[in-house]
Scaffold this motif. Structure first.
Motif, PDB file in Angstrom:
ATOM      1  N   ALA A 281     -42.217  18.707  21.721  1.00  0.00           N
ATOM      2  CA  ALA A 281     -43.200  19.140  22.169  1.00  0.00           C
ATOM      3  C   ALA A 281     -43.515  18.096  23.084  1.00  0.00           C
ATOM      4  CB  ALA A 281     -44.272  19.113  21.203  1.00  0.00           C
ATOM      5  N   SER A 282     -44.264  18.405  24.126  1.00  0.00           N
ATOM      6  CA  SER A 282     -44.790  17.509  25.423  1.00  0.00           C
ATOM      7  C   SER A 282     -46.034  16.856  24.909  1.00  0.00           C
ATOM      8  CB  SER A 282     -44.649  18.151  26.559  1.00  0.00           C
ATOM      9  OG  SER A 282     -45.763  19.181  26.659  1.00  0.00           O
ATOM     10  N   TYR A 283     -46.475  15.622  25.448  1.00  0.00           N
ATOM     11  CA  TYR A 283     -47.436  14.764  25.352  1.00  0.00           C
ATOM     12  C   TYR A 283     -47.913  14.388  26.551  1.00  0.00           C
ATOM     13  CZ  TYR A 283     -51.403  12.363  23.193  1.00  0.00           C
ATOM     14  OH  TYR A 283     -52.620  11.824  23.126  1.00  0.00           O
ATOM     15  N   ARG A 284     -48.687  14.920  27.270  1.00  0.00           N
ATOM     16  CA  ARG A 284     -49.034  14.055  28.731  1.00  0.00           C
ATOM     17  C   ARG A 284     -47.729  13.569  29.523  1.00  0.00           C
ATOM     18  NH1 ARG A 284     -54.336  14.160  26.858  1.00  0.00           N
ATOM     19  NH2 ARG A 284     -54.786  12.808  24.923  1.00  0.00           N
ATOM     20  N   GLY A 285     -46.867  14.536  29.696  1.00  0.00           N
ATOM     21  CA  GLY A 285     -45.591  14.215  30.317  1.00  0.00           C
ATOM     22  C   GLY A 285     -44.573  13.728  29.520  1.00  0.00           C
ATOM     23  N   VAL A 286     -44.732  13.109  28.490  1.00  0.00           N
ATOM     24  CA  VAL A 286     -43.425  13.031  27.399  1.00  0.00           C
ATOM     25  C   VAL A 286     -43.141  13.811  26.469  1.00  0.00           C
ATOM     26  CG1 VAL A 286     -42.796  10.999  25.916  1.00  0.00           C
ATOM     27  CG2 VAL A 286     -44.557  10.470  27.889  1.00  0.00           C
ATOM     28  N   ASP A 287     -41.847  14.098  26.336  1.00  0.00           N
ATOM     29  CA  ASP A 287     -41.255  15.057  25.623  1.00  0.00           C
ATOM     30  C   ASP A 287     -40.920  14.197  24.309  1.00  0.00           C
ATOM     31  OD1 ASP A 287     -41.429  17.207  27.083  1.00  0.00           O
ATOM     32  OD2 ASP A 287     -39.785  16.717  28.127  1.00  0.00           O
ATOM     33  N   ILE A 288     -41.339  14.539  23.019  1.00  0.00           N
ATOM     34  CA  ILE A 288     -41.342  13.803  21.780  1.00  0.00           C
ATOM     35  C   ILE A 288     -40.184  14.913  21.036  1.00  0.00           C
ATOM     36  CG2 ILE A 288     -42.167  12.616  19.893  1.00  0.00           C
ATOM     37  CD1 ILE A 288     -43.395  11.959  22.639  1.00  0.00           C
ATOM     38  N   TRP A 289     -38.985  14.255  20.633  1.00  0.00           N
ATOM     39  CA  TRP A 289     -38.370  14.877  19.844  1.00  0.00           C
ATOM     40  C   TRP A 289     -38.183  14.601  18.065  1.00  0.00           C
ATOM     41  CZ3 TRP A 289     -35.256  18.772  22.326  1.00  0.00           C
ATOM     42  CH2 TRP A 289     -35.547  18.680  23.788  1.00  0.00           C
ATOM     43  N   GLU A 290     -37.902  15.761  17.769  1.00  0.00           N
ATOM     44  CA  GLU A 290     -37.885  15.460  16.018  1.00  0.00           C
ATOM     45  C   GLU A 290     -36.837  16.586  15.714  1.00  0.00           C
ATOM     46  OE1 GLU A 290     -39.648  13.553  14.342  1.00  0.00           O
ATOM     47  OE2 GLU A 290     -41.593  12.791  15.514  1.00  0.00           O
ATOM     48  N   LEU A 291     -36.486  16.288  14.189  1.00  0.00           N
ATOM     49  CA  LEU A 291     -35.455  17.241  13.766  1.00  0.00           C
ATOM     50  C   LEU A 291     -36.304  18.351  13.000  1.00  0.00           C
ATOM     51  CD1 LEU A 291     -32.803  14.934  12.418  1.00  0.00           C
ATOM     52  CD2 LEU A 291     -33.044  16.054  14.342  1.00  0.00           C
ATOM     53  N   PRO A 292     -35.891  19.561  12.917  1.00  0.00           N
ATOM     54  CA  PRO A 292     -36.699  20.459  12.182  1.00  0.00           C
ATOM     55  C   PRO A 292     -36.423  20.363  10.591  1.00  0.00           C
ATOM     56  CG  PRO A 292     -34.425  21.566  12.920  1.00  0.00           C
ATOM     57  CD  PRO A 292     -34.577  20.200  13.450  1.00  0.00           C
ATOM     58  N   PRO A 293     -37.259  21.455   9.963  1.00  0.00           N
ATOM     59  CA  PRO A 293     -37.402  21.079   8.461  1.00  0.00           C
ATOM     60  C   PRO A 293     -35.983  21.561   7.970  1.00  0.00           C
ATOM     61  CG  PRO A 293     -39.413  22.361   9.101  1.00  0.00           C
ATOM     62  CD  PRO A 293     -38.236  22.182  10.368  1.00  0.00           C
ATOM     63  N   ASN A 294     -35.534  20.925   6.870  1.00  0.00           N
ATOM     64  CA  ASN A 294     -36.327  20.488   5.684  1.00  0.00           C
ATOM     65  C   ASN A 294     -37.026  19.094   5.715  1.00  0.00           C
ATOM     66  OD1 ASN A 294     -33.629  19.502   5.654  1.00  0.00           O
ATOM     67  ND2 ASN A 294     -33.965  18.980   3.549  1.00  0.00           N
ATOM     68  N   GLY A 295     -36.879  18.558   6.879  1.00  0.00           N
ATOM     69  CA  GLY A 295     -37.737  17.123   7.272  1.00  0.00           C
ATOM     70  C   GLY A 295     -39.218  17.490   7.587  1.00  0.00           C
ATOM     71  N   GLN A 296     -40.167  16.386   7.610  1.00  0.00           N
ATOM     72  CA  GLN A 296     -41.477  16.682   8.089  1.00  0.00           C
ATOM     73  C   GLN A 296     -41.747  16.084   9.731  1.00  0.00           C
ATOM     74  OE1 GLN A 296     -44.063  13.959   5.987  1.00  0.00           O
ATOM     75  NE2 GLN A 296     -42.706  12.231   6.240  1.00  0.00           N
ATOM     76  N   GLY A 297     -40.675  16.074  10.244  1.00  0.00           N
ATOM     77  CA  GLY A 297     -40.935  15.521  11.636  1.00  0.00           C
ATOM     78  C   GLY A 297     -41.744  16.435  12.683  1.00  0.00           C
ATOM     79  N   ILE A 298     -41.725  17.738  12.466  1.00  0.00           N
ATOM     80  CA  ILE A 298     -42.606  18.567  13.412  1.00  0.00           C
ATOM     81  C   ILE A 298     -44.141  18.339  12.873  1.00  0.00           C
ATOM     82  CG2 ILE A 298     -40.906  20.176  13.776  1.00  0.00           C
ATOM     83  CD1 ILE A 298     -42.293  22.212  11.822  1.00  0.00           C
TER      84      ILE A 298
END
Length: 580
Positions: A281-298
């Motif tokens: 997801a982008s946040y003020r011009g920065v793209d933040i990357w996480e792994l999808p579930p079963n983790g809680q990153g999103i």
């Protein structure tokens, strides 16, 4: 965690009045703001290096990573070597009895690769067995919460794709330290000492993880683990199958059969982690990357999406608006986390919707600027189908960056330590729910909801930062706070981690009895938030308490626009960032 003098250390949570007294006590004392460079919260300088860099929670592990890269190994080789060393040196947080997740930036393909190395529950253990025992929660320790450990398989999967030197070389430093010994560091000694009374009842723990079968090693005391050295040597020679299909697996099978467990040779032999696509997801011009579930990153992405409409920079760090809006966004994200984050083989969470701006706009309408929410319902109701941690990051001279997190869960894990192997099994299965009809309900061969999450950030499709912040439910809260500190409040990489943290506790959890939040939970603030902010938060209906320790552990590497890298390490741990 910043240590107070022994006479001043409070219980884990104090009433607000006492918390305010502590805030007053330490007001005006020497602080990071007194540094000549002027960053209000930085306890030390960022680390700059022209070629390669590493940030881990142990100084010796950081040096191991640098030595590997100096010898021609890749960032992945260095990460594996450092992780193996951390399993020896920081058994309070990780080890080969646990799971592993990673995000890797590959400079050749110019893309991110995600790896999910979580293990599954034993095939022979059923929900009916827990019900037969009259359990409403899976126990924290002992054989019942044990799941297949995914770390060793994760090392070899990462190495196969991105390694440049033999695995035997990567494991050699940990093997040497295990045989020759290493001095135990301060924070690790503290948590080790806390774990011994809880875990000594389980077979194999006292024999392998105490001094003389009685106590934890003290600060500075030399610690050896020859059993782990032998296990790592077998893995170095025989590969991942030496762990999952060889003598090690047979020893594990016999141990659990003899001690009321269910993990079997067949469970180990069937294990494979998997490569997954990171989501962003982008946040003020920065793209933040996480792994999808079963983790809680999103959950971190959901929090940031909910915060983006607000001008946090105008409000200022530590303002009532900053803390209130963050806490209310966290509550909304964690309601979805409790309902929908689970093994995708059993329930496909609607990830794209959950991390969309449209969904954030919908959910954001529930945030009151003046009042704390006591209860929050999830925005998505699942339609079900049948059927303590370390974080580290490494970057090499070719541009590869690794964000890696690894854990036994609950510090030293289940306490189950098979004879002669030198490691403890994780208790990750405690994260299952024991009631039918939930996305995270226990089932044989299922991966539990997972707290450990690596993170990455890009700008305009180029790597910007590899980072993480370990610590159970603190992790997505911490990820979001680091980004907000950097992007909204203009902090540098070290200051962003050292700034006092917000920890909200009491949201509905995706584990245990899954009891819903009805009282708004508890807001725990680190020392450094103004008295006026705490008073204003009380007026909005927040329950504010002092807490010592739940604020996680941070490491980060940022690409230096002038060339090379910048790194930061956690001041609350034994962390160390260094490069060359």
């Amino acid at each position: 965690m910043r240590r107070l003098p022994t006479a001043l250390v409070p219980p884990a949570a104090l009433t607000l009045g006492v918390a305010l007294a502590f805030a007053s006590t330490f007001a005006g004392k020497a602080h990071a703001a007194d540094r000549v460079t002027g960053e209000p919260f930085a306890t030390r300088s960022e680390v700059y290096a022209p070629n390669a860099i590493a940030a881990t929670s142990h100084p010796l592990a950081t040096q191991v990573a640098l030595d590997v890269m100096k010898g021609g190994g890749s960032a992945v080789d260095a990460a594996i070597a450092a992780n193996a060393a951390l399993g020896l040196m920081e058994p309070t947080g990780n080890g080969i009895g646990g799971d592993l997740f990673a995000i890797v930036w590959d400079p050749k393909t110019k893309k991110l690769y995600g790896y999910n190395g979580s293990g599954r529950s034993p095939k022979s253990l059923t929900l009916a067995e827990f019900q037969r025992r009259g359990l409403t929660d899976i126990p924290a320790h002992g054989p019942l919460p044990v799941t297949v450990p995914g770390t060793v398989d994760g090392w070899f999967a990462l190495h196969e794709k991105f390694g440049r030197q033999p695995m035997a070389q990567n494991l050699a430093p940990a093997i040497r330290y295990a045989r020759e010994g290493h001095p135990v560091h301060e924070v690790i000694a503290y948590y080790w000492d806390r774990s011994v009374p809880r875990l000594s009842k389980w077979p194999g723990f006292s024999e392998q993880f105490t001094v003389d079968g009685k106590r934890a090693p003290r600060v500075g005391e030399m610690w050896k683990n020859p059993n782990l050295a032998n296990t790592l040597e077998k893995i170095a020679k025989g590969g991942r199958d030496a762990f999952y299909k060889g003598d090690i697996a047979r020893t594990i099978d016999a141990y659990f059969k003899a001690n009321g467990g269910f993990l079997s040779y067949e469970d180990l032999a069937a294990h494979r982690g998997n490569w997954v696509e990171p989501v962003s997801a982008s946040y003020r011009g920065v793209d933040i990357w996480e792994l999808p579930p079963n983790g809680q990153g999103i959950a971190a992405l959901q929090i940031l999406n909910l915060l983006e409409p607000y001008d946090l920079k105008k409000y200022g760090f530590g303002s009532p608006e900053h803390v209130h809006l963050f806490t209310e966004a966290k509550k909304l994200a964690f309601a979805d986390r409790a309902a929908s984050y689970a093994d995708p083989d059993f329930y496909q969470a609607p990830v794209a919707r959950l991390i969309s701006k449209e969904y954030a706009r919908e959910r954001g309408k529930l945030i009151s600027p003046d009042r704390a929410a006591n209860a929050v319902e999830p925005g998505v109701i699942p339609e079900l189908n049948e059927g303590d941690t370390i974080y580290m990051t490494v970057a090499d001279d070719r541009g590869m960056m690794v964000s890696l997190i690894q854990s036994n869960y609950r510090g030293m894990g289940s306490g189950m330590a098979p004879p002669g192997l030198g490691f403890i099994f994780q208790d990750r299965g405690e994260q299952f729910v024991l009631k039918p009809g939930h996305a995270n309900t226990y089932a044989p061969g299922k991966r539990p909801f997972h707290t450990i999450i690596p993170a990455f950030a890009t700008k305009n499709g180029k790597p910007w930062m590899s980072f993480g912040l370990m610590g159970g439910a603190m992790q997505p809260q911490g990820h979001a706070q680091i980004i907000v500190n950097l992007v909204d409040f203009g902090m540098n990489l070290q200051e962003a981690g050292d700034a006092p943290r917000i920890h909200h506790d009491g949201s509905t959890e995706p584990a245990g009895q899954n009891t819903a939040m009805t009282d708004g939970g508890v807001l725990e603030l680190e020392t450094g938030f103004p008295y006026e902010t705490i008073r204003a938060l009380m007026r909005k209906g927040h329950t504010v308490k002092f807490a010592d320790g739940p604020f996680g552990g941070y490491q980060a590497i940022m690409v230096n626009p002038e060339g090379g890298y910048i790194a930061a390490s956690e001041s609350r741990k034994d962390g160390h960032a260094a490069g060359y």
